[in-house]
Design an enzyme around this catalytic site. Structure first.
Site, PDB file in Angstrom:
ATOM      1  N   ASP A   8       0.767  -1.048  -0.141  1.00 29.09           N
ATOM      2  CA  ASP A   8       0.042   0.205  -0.020  1.00 29.09           C
ATOM      3  C   ASP A   8       1.062   1.150   0.403  1.00 29.09           C
ATOM      4  O   ASP A   8       2.329   0.922  -0.483  1.00 29.09           O
ATOM      5  CB  ASP A   8      -0.767  -0.532   1.502  1.00 29.09           C
ATOM      6  N   HIS A   9      -0.016   2.071  -0.156  1.00 27.40           N
ATOM      7  CA  HIS A   9       1.352   3.701  -0.016  1.00 27.40           C
ATOM      8  C   HIS A   9       1.650   3.466   0.946  1.00 27.40           C
ATOM      9  O   HIS A   9       3.035   4.603   1.028  1.00 27.40           O
ATOM     10  CB  HIS A   9       0.292   4.567   0.013  1.00 27.40           C
ATOM     11  N   CYS A  65       3.377  -3.005   4.475  1.00 27.08           N
ATOM     12  CA  CYS A  65       2.157  -2.063   4.594  1.00 27.08           C
ATOM     13  C   CYS A  65       2.995  -1.619   5.525  1.00 27.08           C
ATOM     14  O   CYS A  65       4.366  -1.821   5.729  1.00 27.08           O
ATOM     15  CB  CYS A  65       0.840  -2.375   4.935  1.00 27.08           C
ATOM     16  N   THR A  67       2.268  -2.604   8.697  1.00 26.97           N
ATOM     17  CA  THR A  67       2.918  -3.225   9.966  1.00 26.97           C
ATOM     18  C   THR A  67       3.212  -4.635   9.173  1.00 26.97           C
ATOM     19  O   THR A  67       3.727  -4.769   9.926  1.00 26.97           O
ATOM     20  CB  THR A  67       1.760  -2.739  10.849  1.00 26.97           C
ATOM     21  N   VAL A  69       0.696  -6.683   8.924  1.00 25.07           N
ATOM     22  CA  VAL A  69      -0.079  -7.335   9.179  1.00 25.07           C
ATOM     23  C   VAL A  69      -1.698  -7.673   8.775  1.00 25.07           C
ATOM     24  O   VAL A  69      -1.937  -8.294   7.897  1.00 25.07           O
ATOM     25  CB  VAL A  69      -0.962  -6.743  10.986  1.00 25.07           C
ATOM     26  N   HIS A  98       9.003 -24.733   8.246  1.00 24.11           N
ATOM     27  CA  HIS A  98       7.686 -25.393   8.868  1.00 24.11           C
ATOM     28  C   HIS A  98       6.336 -24.834   8.628  1.00 24.11           C
ATOM     29  O   HIS A  98       5.726 -25.776   8.600  1.00 24.11           O
ATOM     30  CB  HIS A  98       7.690 -24.414  10.119  1.00 24.11           C
ATOM     31  N   HIS A 133       5.850 -31.373   9.520  1.00 20.74           N
ATOM     32  CA  HIS A 133       5.310 -30.310   8.815  1.00 20.74           C
ATOM     33  C   HIS A 133       4.413 -29.937   8.216  1.00 20.74           C
ATOM     34  O   HIS A 133       3.569 -29.183   8.833  1.00 20.74           O
ATOM     35  CB  HIS A 133       7.549 -29.050   8.671  1.00 20.74           C
TER      36      HIS A 133
END
Ligand code: RB5
Length: 149
Positions: A8-9, A65, A67, A69, A98, A133
């Protein structure tokens, strides 16, 4: 490898440094934007990169972005996507080994560009591990399939 990248920006500057970095390593990069600092919703880019990776058109994805998240949460709504937010290289290696993460995410407001490069190197140089895994990743996919009904 063919790598899809989106942001994003809040992450334009970092993305513009990371594309030539990835290309210098021999990877092909498909850029889903954004390439301007005009405010734009991060879910759009998470979805676009997620769909591209899930369809098999890229080997993996990179999402950035503020963060890492929000954009990863959006990508993780695309079936088949395992997007993992990382802020250091050890986690980046382990999410590939994993968790078979097919998208790596991080935040321009959280990590510097040199750490971002180290994260990418750790992720890209790692190999998804088989055995227990792979079985656990299959359990994640089974949960996804169960809730898609
Ligand atoms: C944009 O201001 C910011 O909310 C976004 O880049 C991201 O950090 C969301 O998770």
């Amino acid at each position: 490898m063919k790598i899809a990248i989106g942001n994003d920006h809040a992450a334009v500057d970092m993305k513009k440094e990371l594309i030539p970095f990835l290309e210098s390593l021999g990877h092909e990069v498909v850029n889903f934007g954004t390439d301007t600092k005009e405010s734009t919703p991060y879910p759009m880019y998470g979805e676009k990169v997620g769909e591209y990776v899930a369809s098999g058109q890229a080997d993996c994805g990179v999402l950035i972005c503020g963060t890492g998240v929000g954009i990863s949460l959006a990508a993780n709504k695309v079936p088949g996507i395992r997007a993992a937010v990382c802020s250091e290289p050890t986690t980046a290696r382990l999410v590939r080994e994993h968790n078979h993460a097919n998208i790596i995410a991080f935040g321009e407001r959280i990590v510097g560009v040199e750490t971002a490069k180290d994260i990418l190197l750790a992720y890209l140089n790692a190999t998804p591990l088989d055995g227990r895994h792979a079985e656990r990743v299959q359990m994640i996919m089974d949960i996804e399939a169960k809730h898609m009904k």
